[in-house]
Design an enzyme around this catalytic site. Structure first.
Site, short mmCIF file in Angstrom:
data_model
loop_
_atom_site.label_atom_id
_atom_site.label_comp_id
_atom_site.label_asym_id
_atom_site.label_seq_id
_atom_site.Cartn_x
_atom_site.Cartn_y
_atom_site.Cartn_z
N LYS A 1 1.35 4.75 -2.76
CA LYS A 1 1.85 5.81 -2.72
C LYS A 1 2.78 5.91 -3.08
CE LYS A 1 -1.59 5.13 1.98
NZ LYS A 1 -1.48 5.00 2.94
N ASP B 1 0.71 -1.06 -0.26
CA ASP B 1 -0.37 0.29 0.20
C ASP B 1 0.68 1.06 0.36
OD1 ASP B 1 -2.80 1.05 0.04
OD2 ASP B 1 -2.10 2.05 2.35
#
Ligand SMILES: NC(=O)c1ccc[n+]([C@@H]2O[C@H](COP(=O)([O-])OP(=O)(O)OC[C@H]3O[C@@H](n4cnc5c(N)ncnc54)[C@H](OP(=O)(O)O)[C@@H]3O)[C@@H](O)[C@H]2O)c1
Ligand SMILES: *[C@@H]1O[C@H](CO)[C@@H](O)[C@H](O)[C@H]1NC(C)=O
Length: 377
Positions: A240, A236
């Site tokens: 980003k 995750d």
């Protein structure tokens, strides 16, 4: 009064909070001579659209009813519509959405598509509506972190897309970086803790608690995903980091990012259940983490799980950082970003605050929508 017509995809925690924010901000927007007009909403199974998408909208009472129906776990088909709306199945959804986008284009007003889903299935539709020069606002990280071809397509009208909430939820990360880039303040390096969960874990193990205990507590407190390995894998954070790196002009994909996972492949989801991982797997990692913390500590440093982006690198993993730096001082689940540029060369620009939560994420989306008001007549 300027009307901003909206079509929302995804009515989970964030999408519902966005609808509630829209309803509760009516007076604020009225005073800015704006009216947010929700013409349609959809989840993974169906789409609900106002009877005449150009002249009518879903009213506030109905929007709140949608939130209630979805919170209770029911499907949109159970809405008591009373002729208030049209409902389309997932098969018809995309083509209907494109029709609506095309009709708004003919009327020369904008239409804003908002992606609050967590799916990559929205990408083909987003690509088409970008072609129709609709505005797009994303909380969903998938569209901008998949292939470079999708990325280029989606940002082909850079003024028509906003995605503040894809990195650091409502924190002004993307907007700050864009302001620096467009004023020629070249960014040399970004280093940031972009996972509330991993920020919490790394600051807790620093004071002597075993890694396995900290992860178990974080799970019990609801700070982690249902399977904490989804946080510990770093994937995750890598998504980003990829979004930030692409913003800085790196022509890379997820595969090009070096990602350090906090558990070994032998403890992966295919080989161990969540329960086994928490009870038996995690304690096997404690010693190695302890050793690394002590080594860092002997250099006057602490360990943080960060993304590091500079001219040539984009990496995600544990870094040894000075205790007395914004990242080193991090406690708890805040996100922290240090941005080094020409103007911020000795002391970085620091952005810190809650980097998750339905409320802040939805607020970030709403601010993005309002930010595009000059696109509407
Ligand atoms: N929550 C946060 O703190 C936070 C922070 C930053 C960013 N985000 C991002 O914000 C997004 C939303 O998060 P969330 O927590 O609200 O997720 P969520 O609760 O899982 O909700 C996702 C929603 O998207 C819908 N959906 C799935 N596939 C779809 C499709 N193809 N078309 C339209 N809708 C579809 C789901 O439909 P069903 O209801 O039918 O399943 C559900 O309503 C995610 O991308 C997340 O990464 C969240
Ligand atoms: C976000 O919303 C979901 C769904 O309503 C809920 O389960 C979750 O606890 C909320 N998260 C926070 C941090 O409030």
């Amino acid at each position: 009064m300027k009307k901003i017509p909206i079509l929302l995809m995804g009515i989970g925690g964030v999408g519902r909070q966005l609808l509630r924010h829209i309803v509760s901000c009516r007076i604020i927007h009225y005073n800015q001579r704006l009216r947010l007009s929700v013409v349609g909403v959809c989840d993974s199974k169906s789409m609900v659209v106002a009877p005449d998408v150009y002249r009518s909208e879903l009213d506030d009472e109905f929007l709140l009813q949608i939130c209630e129906v979805k919170s209770s776990g029911s499907s949109l088909e159970t809405l008591s519509d009373g002729g208030q709306c049209q409902i389309y199945s997932s098969k018809e959804m995309a083509s209907k959405a494109i029709d609506i986008a095309a009709s708004y284009r003919r009327m020369a007003t904008g239409l804003t598509f908002i992606d609050c889903s967590a799916s990559c299935n929205t990408i083909p539709l987003l690509r088409k509506v970008v072609e129709l020069e609709c505005c797009v606002v994303l909380a969903n990280k998938q569209p901008l972190s998949s292939s470079l071809e999708d990325y280029d397509k989606l940002i082909s009208h850079p003024r028509l897309i906003r995605h503040e909430s894809t990195v650091g939820a409502g924190l002004p990360v993307i907007s700050s970086i864009n302001r620096m880039l467009s004023s020629g303040d070249a960014i040399q390096r970004i280093i940031g803790s972009l996972s509330g969960t991993l920020g919490y874990v790394m600051s807790e193990v620093e004071v002597g608690k075993p890694f396995s205990d900290v992860v178990n507590v974080a799970k019990r407190l609801g700070y982690t995903e249902p399977d904490p390995r989804d946080d510990l894998s770093g994937l995750d954070v890598a998504r980003k980091a990829l979004i930030l790196a692409r913003l800085l002009g790196h022509r890379i994909s997820l595969d090009n990012i070096k990602v350090e996972s906090l558990y070994p492949i032998e403890m992966g989801p295919d080989l161990m259940t969540v329960e086994e991982f928490l009870a038996k797997g995690l304690p096997l990692i404690d010693r190695e983490i302890r050793r690394r913390i002590e080594k860092a500590s002997s250099n006057g440093n602490v360990l943080r799980y960060v993304c590091l982006i500079d001219k040539s690198r984009c990496e995600v993993g544990i870094q040894e950082l000075p205790k007395d730096s914004p990242l080193g001082r991090l406690k708890g689940s805040d996100n922290v970003l240090e941005i080094y540029s020409r103007c911020y060369s000795e002391q970085p620009l620091v952005i810190q605050g809650a980097g998750a939560g339905n409320d802040t994420t939805a607020a970030g989306v709403l601010a993005d929508i309002i930010d595009m008001q000059d696109m509407f007549i």
